[in-house]
Motif scaffolding. Sequence first.
Motif, PDB file in Angstrom:
ATOM      1  N   ASN A  29      71.608 -29.102 -22.868  1.00 36.01           N
ATOM      2  CA  ASN A  29      71.202 -27.726 -23.107  1.00 36.01           C
ATOM      3  C   ASN A  29      70.896 -27.531 -24.587  1.00 36.01           C
ATOM      4  N   ALA A  30      69.762 -26.920 -24.883  1.00 34.93           N
ATOM      5  CA  ALA A  30      69.330 -26.787 -26.274  1.00 34.93           C
ATOM      6  C   ALA A  30      70.314 -25.968 -27.107  1.00 34.93           C
ATOM      7  N   ASP A  31      70.812 -24.882 -26.576  1.00 32.00           N
ATOM      8  CA  ASP A  31      71.702 -24.038 -27.365  1.00 32.00           C
ATOM      9  C   ASP A  31      73.082 -24.664 -27.542  1.00 32.00           C
ATOM     10  N   LEU A  32      73.487 -25.535 -26.616  1.00 37.49           N
ATOM     11  CA  LEU A  32      74.732 -26.284 -26.791  1.00 37.49           C
ATOM     12  C   LEU A  32      74.640 -27.143 -28.055  1.00 37.49           C
ATOM     13  N   VAL A  34      72.326 -23.590 -31.634  1.00 33.48           N
ATOM     14  CA  VAL A  34      73.038 -22.489 -32.293  1.00 33.48           C
ATOM     15  C   VAL A  34      74.537 -22.506 -32.022  1.00 33.48           C
ATOM     16  N   ARG A  35      74.957 -22.980 -30.853  1.00 33.77           N
ATOM     17  CA  ARG A  35      76.392 -23.015 -30.564  1.00 33.77           C
ATOM     18  C   ARG A  35      77.096 -24.175 -31.270  1.00 33.77           C
ATOM     19  N   SER A  36      76.317 -25.014 -31.957  1.00 33.40           N
ATOM     20  CA  SER A  36      76.875 -26.075 -32.805  1.00 33.40           C
ATOM     21  C   SER A  36      76.516 -25.868 -34.275  1.00 33.40           C
ATOM     22  N   GLY A  37      76.088 -24.651 -34.617  1.00 34.19           N
ATOM     23  CA  GLY A  37      75.779 -24.332 -36.003  1.00 34.19           C
ATOM     24  C   GLY A  37      74.418 -24.804 -36.471  1.00 34.19           C
ATOM     25  N   VAL A  38      73.536 -25.164 -35.541  1.00 35.12           N
ATOM     26  CA  VAL A  38      72.230 -25.744 -35.857  1.00 35.12           C
ATOM     27  C   VAL A  38      71.145 -24.776 -35.391  1.00 35.12           C
ATOM     28  N   THR A  39      70.199 -24.459 -36.269  1.00 35.80           N
ATOM     29  CA  THR A  39      69.192 -23.454 -35.913  1.00 35.80           C
ATOM     30  C   THR A  39      67.902 -24.041 -35.364  1.00 35.80           C
ATOM     31  N   THR A  40      67.603 -25.320 -35.672  1.00 32.35           N
ATOM     32  CA  THR A  40      66.361 -25.941 -35.209  1.00 32.35           C
ATOM     33  C   THR A  40      66.638 -27.333 -34.670  1.00 32.35           C
ATOM     34  N   LEU A  41      66.068 -27.638 -33.509  1.00 25.59           N
ATOM     35  CA  LEU A  41      66.183 -28.959 -32.891  1.00 25.59           C
ATOM     36  C   LEU A  41      64.796 -29.569 -32.741  1.00 25.59           C
ATOM     37  N   VAL A  42      64.713 -30.867 -32.974  1.00 28.85           N
ATOM     38  CA  VAL A  42      63.491 -31.615 -32.702  1.00 28.85           C
ATOM     39  C   VAL A  42      63.785 -32.555 -31.539  1.00 28.85           C
ATOM     40  N   ASP A  43      63.269 -32.209 -30.365  1.00 31.11           N
ATOM     41  CA  ASP A  43      63.458 -33.069 -29.205  1.00 31.11           C
ATOM     42  C   ASP A  43      62.621 -34.325 -29.386  1.00 31.11           C
ATOM     43  N   GLN A  63      60.757 -21.745 -25.180  1.00 26.33           N
ATOM     44  CA  GLN A  63      60.640 -20.288 -25.192  1.00 26.33           C
ATOM     45  C   GLN A  63      61.954 -19.559 -24.897  1.00 26.33           C
ATOM     46  N   PRO A  64      62.747 -19.957 -23.893  1.00 30.44           N
ATOM     47  CA  PRO A  64      63.958 -19.187 -23.595  1.00 30.44           C
ATOM     48  C   PRO A  64      65.152 -19.493 -24.488  1.00 30.44           C
ATOM     49  N   SER A  65      65.109 -20.554 -25.270  1.00 28.32           N
ATOM     50  CA  SER A  65      66.280 -20.941 -26.061  1.00 28.32           C
ATOM     51  C   SER A  65      66.432 -20.050 -27.284  1.00 28.32           C
TER      52      SER A  65
END
Length: 420
Positions: free
Chosen positions: A77-80, A83-92, A110-112
Motif C-alpha cells: 500500500n502506497a500510504d503504508l 505518509v504513514r512512514s513519514g515519507v511524502t513521495t514514493l517512486v515505484d 490518484q487516490p493515495s
Amino acid sequence: MPKLLLKQGRVIDPAAGIDATLDILVDGTTIAAIGADLSPQAVGAETVDCRGRLVLPGLIDTHAHVYQYVTGRFGLNADLCGVRSGVTTLVDQGGASCITVPGFRHYVAQPSATRVLSYLSAYLVGGLEGHYYPDLYSPECLDAEASVKSALANPDLVKGIKAHAEIGGFARWGVDVMKIASKIGRDAKLPVYIHFGQLWPKPESGGREVDPDSIFNRVVEMLKPGDILAHPFSRHPGGFVEQSGKLHPLVTEAIQRGLRVDVGHGSHFSFRTAQLVLEQGVVPDTLGADMHGYNTVVPAPPGTPDSHPDEEHSFLGKTQFSLVSAMTSMLALGLPLNHVVKMVSVNAARMIGMEGTLGTLKVGGVADISVLDDQRGRWTLEDNEGTQIVTERMLTPAFCVRDGVRYEADAPSLPLPIAA
C-alpha cells in the motif's frame, strides 16, 4: 485547511544551505514563512513543538513497490510506505508497464495521500509478483516503441525506466534485454534505473555461463549520464563488488561519466559490502528503501506465493526496515547527516526531474515536510546475512505534512528499535 506552525525544530535543507533552529508556517498547501520566530505571523495556527526533532524537506523514497494487488503479494500500500512512514513521495520502481500505467495512475497515484511517481518497467508485464516468472522478462517481452510512447504520454507520472542486469537474466538472454532498455531510456529522454545483483535463479538447463564480474562493465558501456546504478551494497554477486571482494574497477569511472548511484536498501543490503564500497570512496547519491511484500511483514493477498523463488530476496525474519531506518543505517556507516538528508531530498528530486519543486523547503513552495525524532543511545542494527553493528543515533519518523495535511507515522510495518 487550518494553518500549521512547526515550532523550533532543527530545519535541514541542503538545497537551500539551511541547518538551523527555525519555525515553519504552513498555510493551506504551501509554506507561508520560514524564520527564527514566526509566532506573531501564526495567529490562529495549530502549533506543533518540534524541539529536538529534525524538520526536513518531505522525504522522497526512490525505490518503492506499491502497485498494490496488481503485482500480487509484491506491491504494498502506497500510504503504508509513504505518509504513514513519514515519507511524502514514493517512486515505484517497475511496477507499471506501458500496458498497465493507466491503472497505476487511476488506482494508485490518484487516490493515495502520498505523492506516487513511476519508473516505468521496460518489460510489458511490469513487476508481476516481484518478477516471479523469469520467462516473462525475455527480450521478446519488451516493446521499446510502446514503452517510449507510454512514457512520453505520461510525463507527470513517469520519471524514468526500470530494468535488471543480473546473473539469472544474463544466463538466459545475455545483454539483449539491457540493449532494449537502454534504447527506451534514450528515446524517451529519461534515466534508466538498473538493478544489479541476482534476482532470478540460473536456469536449470540451457543457460549460458556467466562471469558475474563481467556484468557491470557490459552494462555500463550502454548507459548514458544520469542513468542510475542500483544496489551498490548488495551481498549478491554481479554488481559493484567482484567475487574477489574488491570494488569493480569500472565503478569509479562510471560515476565520473555521470552515472548515479542509488542504495536501493532492500533485504539484500549488506553492512559488510557497504563498508567495503564506502571505504573506496563511492558514496551513493540517493537512498531508496526497496520495501515490498516479500521482505515486509504485512498480510499477503490470498492465493499469492508463500515465498519468492530466490529465497535470499525474501524476508528472513531478521530485519525490518523503512526509508527512515535506512537513513539510520547510512549514519551508522559513517555518512554525515547532511549527505543522508541530501540523498532523500534534493538528490532524489533531481533523479525524478523535480529539483526546485520537491526536495527543498521554500516560501511559496509545496508544503511537503517530514519530521523525525533524533535520539541518542545504543541500538543494534542487523542485516539479513546476520551482520550486526551498534549505532548511537536512531532516527524514527514522527509525522509528515503532505501538501499541507498532517499525517502521523503510524504504519505497522515500521521497525522497532532494538536496544544494544
